[in-house]
Each structure stands twice: as structure tokens, then as C-alpha cells.
Design a protein around this motif. Structure first.
Motif, PDB file in Angstrom:
ATOM      1  N   HIS A  49      35.887  41.942  53.762  1.00  0.00           N
ATOM      2  CA  HIS A  49      35.375  42.857  53.192  1.00  0.00           C
ATOM      3  C   HIS A  49      34.877  44.140  53.615  1.00  0.00           C
ATOM      4  CE1 HIS A  49      33.498  44.437  49.066  1.00  0.00           C
ATOM      5  NE2 HIS A  49      32.639  44.672  49.811  1.00  0.00           N
ATOM      6  N   ASP A 105      35.931  35.445  44.670  1.00  0.00           N
ATOM      7  CA  ASP A 105      37.048  36.121  44.503  1.00  0.00           C
ATOM      8  C   ASP A 105      36.985  37.462  45.245  1.00  0.00           C
ATOM      9  OD1 ASP A 105      39.210  37.777  43.392  1.00  0.00           O
ATOM     10  OD2 ASP A 105      38.531  37.299  41.403  1.00  0.00           O
ATOM     11  N   ASP A 157      32.262  50.457  49.635  1.00  0.00           N
ATOM     12  CA  ASP A 157      32.621  49.338  48.339  1.00  0.00           C
ATOM     13  C   ASP A 157      31.616  49.880  47.219  1.00  0.00           C
ATOM     14  OD1 ASP A 157      29.985  48.471  49.364  1.00  0.00           O
ATOM     15  OD2 ASP A 157      30.751  46.530  49.272  1.00  0.00           O
ATOM     16  N   ARG A 163      43.211  42.968  53.239  1.00  0.00           N
ATOM     17  CA  ARG A 163      44.434  42.716  52.320  1.00  0.00           C
ATOM     18  C   ARG A 163      44.515  41.471  51.793  1.00  0.00           C
ATOM     19  NH1 ARG A 163      49.267  41.526  51.353  1.00  0.00           N
ATOM     20  NH2 ARG A 163      49.505  40.753  53.380  1.00  0.00           N
ATOM     21  N   GLY A 203      41.975  39.196  51.669  1.00  0.00           N
ATOM     22  CA  GLY A 203      40.932  38.905  51.215  1.00  0.00           C
ATOM     23  C   GLY A 203      40.054  38.121  51.769  1.00  0.00           C
ATOM     24  N   SER A 219      38.812  39.868  45.205  1.00  0.00           N
ATOM     25  CA  SER A 219      38.974  41.316  44.523  1.00  0.00           C
ATOM     26  C   SER A 219      37.752  41.873  43.707  1.00  0.00           C
ATOM     27  CB  SER A 219      40.380  41.051  43.405  1.00  0.00           C
ATOM     28  OG  SER A 219      39.797  39.970  42.351  1.00  0.00           O
ATOM     29  N   THR A 220      36.878  41.075  43.564  1.00  0.00           N
ATOM     30  CA  THR A 220      35.822  41.281  42.797  1.00  0.00           C
ATOM     31  C   THR A 220      34.494  41.001  43.653  1.00  0.00           C
ATOM     32  OG1 THR A 220      35.525  39.239  41.665  1.00  0.00           O
ATOM     33  CG2 THR A 220      36.720  40.926  40.719  1.00  0.00           C
TER      34      THR A 220
END
Length: 208
Positions: A45, A60, A121, A40, A42, A62-63
Motif C-alpha cells: 500500500h 481488503d 492515500d 496492484r 494488493g 482495495s479499501t
């Protein structure tokens, strides 16, 4: 005690910067809960069920996600050991830049049978092939998660040709055509003789 920095270093130092949740039981009493918190934030992953890799500090979270080839090598490595699995087939072709298109599966040789692993993912899976990995002609390459083994251009051509004897797989045939000029025919013949792929070698050579 805040164990997050320790775990971050632990994952960053792991082969291909990837660990299983079970590997963190020595640090956390409830590793799954703690790993989800690190995800959460970051720091980690999630690649597959129970398998996480470190997010690069400059990325990043998130991406960011690793290439499917890196993810395949990383997940296979946590199950079979560092520098044991070998990327093969279309995955090897992509590492060698012989197939520019993205594919929906990662292909890896391992010393024991394992069912396909679904990546979480992306819409893709890892497909394992039970092989004598020590007998494969392989080289060490750098992926976006770290170093992993991949079959050489010659081994890749022979593997792709053997798996597609009728030439029906367009991706495989494109990869073979791209890789063939980079291959040493003497090396191809040696591998084919050692791995009982002489007929495969003669067939693919006749088509060039």
C-alpha cells in the motif's frame, strides 16, 4: 526468479512494516516498477512518494489503509530510524483517545528538520517538528502498523498548551481538558522544569 515472497517477508519484518522503494534496490534492478506491481496485486500500500507499507493478509487491499497516526509514524521511521520519531501534539492526543475526530495532519517529532510529507492515500500531510527526541517523555504504543513512540499524557498536555498559549485551538483545548485528569501533576512539574516549560505548566494548571 520470483522475488515477490522474499520482498513480502522483507517488508513485513521492517519497522512498522514500511519501506522505501530505494530500500528494495538490493532485490530488484527496477524496484519502482516491481513495487507498483506488488501494489496492484494488493501486497503493498502506498503511503507517500516512494514509501510503501505491507497490507495485512486479512485486509481488503482495495479499501484498507492505516490510521493517519500509524502512517505518520511509519513514514517518519523510514526516514529517521526505528523508534526514533515520536508522535506528538494532536497525533499523540488521538493515540491517547483524547480527540475522537479525524484530523488532516499527522504530527511527529524528529531529530532533524524535514519538510512536510504529503500522504498519497488520503488528503493529509505529515508535519515534522525538530526536537531533542531523546529528551521527550514518551512511551511505546501499538499502532495498526506496529509499535511506535508517542508522548505521554503529561508531555502531550504541555506540548499542546505551549503551542496554543491563547487557547484559540479548539482541538488542542479539548484534548488538554480530556487528558488533564489522567495526568500526574508531579510528573507534569518535573517535565516542565526539565524542558523549560514552567510558565506553560503554571498557566494550564491555573485553568483547571
Amino acid at each position: 526468479m520470483n522475488t515477490s515472497p522474499y520482498v513480502t517477508r522483507l517488508v513485513a519484518r521492517a519497522p512498522l512494516r514500511t519501506v522505501r522503494v530505494a530500500d528494495l534496490a538490493q532485490v530488484y534492478a527496477h524496484p519502482r516498477k516491481e513495487v507498483r506491481e506488488l501494489e496492484r496485486r494488493g501486497v503493498l500500500h502506498r503511503l507517500a512518494y516512494g514509501v510503501y507499507c505491507a497490507v495485512p493478509p486479512e485486509a481488503d487491499p482495495s479499501t484498507w489503509r492505516p490510521s493517519i497516526e500509524a502512517a505518520t509514524a511509519a513514514v517518519a521511521t523510514v526516514h529517521f530510524g526505528d523508534r526514533v520519531p515520536v508522535l506528538i501534539g494532536l497525533s499523540a492526543a488521538r493515540v491517547h483517545r483524547a480527540l475522537p475526530r479525524a484530523i488532516g495532519a499527522g504530527y511527529v517529532a524528529a531529530p532533524a528538520f524535514r519538510r512536510p510529507t504529503r500522504l498519497l492515500d488520503r488528503d493529509a500531510e505529515i508535519r515534522y517538528s525538530q526536537r531533542d527526541v531523546a529528551a521527550l517523555d514518551a512511551v511505546l504504543v501499538t499502532t495498526d502498523l506496529g509499535q511506535a513512540l508517542v508522548t505521554t499524557t503529561e508531555q502531550t498536555v504541555l506540548d499542546l498548551a505551549r503551542s496554543d498559549p491563547r487557547g484559540a485551538d479548539l482541538d488542542a483545548q479539548e484534548a488538554i481538558s480530556t487528558l488533564w485528569p489522567q495526568c500526574d501533576t508531579a510528573v507534569l512539574a518535573e517535565i516542565a522544569g526539565r524542558q523549560r516549560m514552567r510558565a506553560t505548566f503554571e498557566r494550564v494548571a491555573a485553568g483547571r
